[in-house]
Motif scaffolding. Structure first.
Motif, PDB file in Angstrom:
ATOM      1  N   GLU A  26     -36.346 -19.942  31.125  1.00 35.44           N
ATOM      2  CA  GLU A  26     -35.827 -18.948  32.051  1.00 35.44           C
ATOM      3  C   GLU A  26     -34.311 -18.811  31.871  1.00 35.44           C
ATOM      4  O   GLU A  26     -33.577 -19.786  32.004  1.00 35.44           O
ATOM      5  N   GLU A  42     -42.508 -21.073  37.607  1.00 32.61           N
ATOM      6  CA  GLU A  42     -42.139 -19.810  36.974  1.00 32.61           C
ATOM      7  C   GLU A  42     -42.355 -19.855  35.465  1.00 32.61           C
ATOM      8  O   GLU A  42     -42.864 -18.909  34.853  1.00 32.61           O
ATOM      9  N   ASP A  76     -41.535 -25.648  41.094  1.00 37.49           N
ATOM     10  CA  ASP A  76     -41.251 -24.454  40.304  1.00 37.49           C
ATOM     11  C   ASP A  76     -42.289 -24.299  39.190  1.00 37.49           C
ATOM     12  O   ASP A  76     -42.431 -25.180  38.341  1.00 37.49           O
ATOM     13  N   PHE A 105     -46.005 -19.217  34.215  1.00 41.03           N
ATOM     14  CA  PHE A 105     -46.399 -17.811  34.199  1.00 41.03           C
ATOM     15  C   PHE A 105     -45.709 -17.070  33.058  1.00 41.03           C
ATOM     16  O   PHE A 105     -46.314 -16.210  32.409  1.00 41.03           O
ATOM     17  N   ARG A 160     -42.565 -19.286  42.468  1.00 38.06           N
ATOM     18  CA  ARG A 160     -41.998 -18.505  41.373  1.00 38.06           C
ATOM     19  C   ARG A 160     -40.646 -17.965  41.822  1.00 38.06           C
ATOM     20  O   ARG A 160     -40.265 -18.090  42.979  1.00 38.06           O
ATOM     21  N   ARG A 161     -39.965 -17.351  40.892  1.00 36.26           N
ATOM     22  CA  ARG A 161     -38.676 -16.754  41.215  1.00 36.26           C
ATOM     23  C   ARG A 161     -38.872 -15.629  42.212  1.00 36.26           C
ATOM     24  O   ARG A 161     -39.689 -14.721  42.001  1.00 36.26           O
TER      25      ARG A 161
END
Length: 486
Positions: free
Chosen positions: A191, A12, A10, A15, A55-56
């Motif tokens: 997140e 995410e 992961d 970014f 990423r998600r």
């Protein structure tokens, strides 16, 4: 299990981090160093089929969106000595911002700007802003709990459906298989609802989560953090830790903190927290080349403190030590103290004291956001480095100092002795007299300092990042062999 498995990593949070920051912090650098070698290390391990950065993805199907290593490396391609211009945001892109991005912008931009105001103005405004943000978050969680709370008269939410065969065929890299590993190396607490997403990934795909924990500062020492971060971080811990088949930590101190927190919160962990070795430094040691940049103090005339200026790093203690030394010693015997880093949060009182004393009439200096070249010369010319931090998950500035051949006088708090080892000298950061004695004694014993410098240069053995990647991959393999969470 006899098939090769995939490790989905992961990224995410990386970014997301670069949406609001131009240069990486310690966590992003650690992740990058591990990822830089993990593909080569994985090729030597049996059973690992692929390494995929993710990423998600499509939330309703719990899918993952893959990215390339080249895309990730592009985020780190801007060298720290270059001036960075934020990208322009078009009007169309602004209109597409959702509530989460606005919330992040509020936390990272508005609150930090308020903290830079004079204390008498910043404190009441900051309290209002933080309390409004907290109220919105609590309201959101209350609404979510009402929607998902089982009740005999309520309609139960529909179960999450697996992705359709057509979607899987069109997105082969976005579909994990049972037993695959979902590896979290970064700051996943940035997140919203990460723990809930992790639970859905486990339920839909049967992946085995492996998490690396850096520290528990917002949960166990909240006095150094914004209220919004405290709430988000504790929610992340409570919802994420129980989902992970393997928990890793960057130090024994952090591992103990995680286990103690879980006991107090009555969280069920799937096993003990494993400590992994952390590589020494980022990239090759810095070498001072060419002429010394203008504006730096003369070689061997200063002590170096590399860190963002924030309350936890304890610059206030360093100021107090130097203030006493300029009283107790002849002025020409007191070296300059150089703060190298950006001005962060909760230091407005310290900055005012420095201004009021004219930075101890020049005996303390601030070099904001030093370039790589400036840092190389700063390390090369300093007598030693200072790191009086009150709490760390590891202690990267200490190992950075040793990698660059400079001895360090550091706090004995939390994990810092693990980072500094026997080549570092320590003091109690809560005991001013002890800290003053160690720092002044090091400055006055020039012959002993010279011998110590040589000892660091010849005896320090850096830990390669391959060791860190190996430990992470071994943990992933153990999670794969465990065959699932109970």
């Amino acid at each position: 299990m006899n098939k090769d498995y995939v490790i989905w990593i992961d990224v995410e949070d990386i970014f997301q981090y670069f949406e609001n920051n131009a240069r990486p912090s310690g966590i992003q650098r650690v992740v990058f160093e591990i990822l830089h070698v993990i593909r080569q290390q994985a090729a030597q391990k049996p059973g690992i089929g692929r390494i995929v950065l993710t990423r998600r993805g499509k939330e309703e199907a719990c899918l993952l969106s893959s990215v390339t290593f080249e895309e990730l490396e592009a985020l780190f391609s801007i060298r720290s000595e270059e001036k960075i211009t934020p990208p322009r945001t078009t009007a169309a892109k602004k209109t597409r911002q959702n509530a989460r991005s606005l919330m992040r912008s509020f936390r990272h931009t508005v609150i930090r700007r308020l903290e830079s105001l004079p204390p008498e103005l910043a404190r009441p405004l900051l309290n209002i802003a933080v309390n409004q943000l907290r109220a919105l978050q609590l309201l959101k969680r209350y609404a979510r709990s009402k929607l998902h709370r089982p009740a005999s008269t309520a309609v139960q939410p529909a179960p999450v459906a697996p992705p359709s065969p057509a979607y899987v065929a069109a997105h082969p890299e976005a579909s994990p298989s049972p037993g695959d590993i979902f590896l979290i190396l970064g700051a996943a607490w940035s997140e919203p609802d990460f723990g809930e997403r992790l639970a859905r990934l486990r339920k839909v795909f049967g992946v085995e989560p492996v998490l690396l924990v850096y520290d528990l500062i917002p949960a166990v020492r909240p006095e150094w953090c914004a209220l919004s971060l405290i709430c988000d971080f504790r929610h992340w811990l409570d919802t994420t830790l129980p989902q992970c088949g393997r928990l890793l930590a960057i130090s024994h101190s952090t591992a103990s903190s995680v286990e103690e927190y879980a006991r107090k919160q009555r969280l069920t962990l799937q096993g003990p927290v494993q400590t992994i070795p952390i590589g020494s430094g980022f990239g090759p040691p810095r070498h001072a080349e060419g002429e010394r940049p203008l504006g730096l103090p003369a070689k061997d005339s200063y002590v170096l403190f590399v860190s963002t200026l924030e309350a936890r790093k304890n610059h206030l203690l360093a100021f107090r030590i130097w203030r006493r030394m300029v009283i107790d010693l002849p002025r020409d015997q007191v070296p300059t103290l150089v703060f190298a880093g950006r001005v962060g949060w909760l230091v407005s009182d310290l900055m005012q004291q420095l201004e009021n004393t004219e930075w101890l009439r020049g005996k303390i200096r601030l070099l904001r956001d030093p370039s790589d070249d400036e840092l190389a010369h700063l390390y090369d010319g300093c007598m030693f480095t200072l790191f009086p931090s009150l709490y760390e998950g590891w202690g990267l500035p200490v190992t950075e100092s040793l990698v660059n051949g400079r001895p360090c006088v550091a706090s004995n708090s939390t994990s810092i002795p693990e980072a500094g080892g026997p080549l570092t000298r320590y003091f109690d950061p809560e005991d001013f007299d002890d800290a003053y004695r160690v720092v002044r004694g090091t400055i006055e014993d020039r012959a002993g300092l010279k011998a110590w410098q040589e000892q660091v240069r010849t005896q320090f053995k850096p830990v390669p990042w391959e060791d860190s990647a190996d430990a992470v991959l071994d943990a992933c393999h153990a999670a794969y062999l465990s065959g699932g969470l109970s």
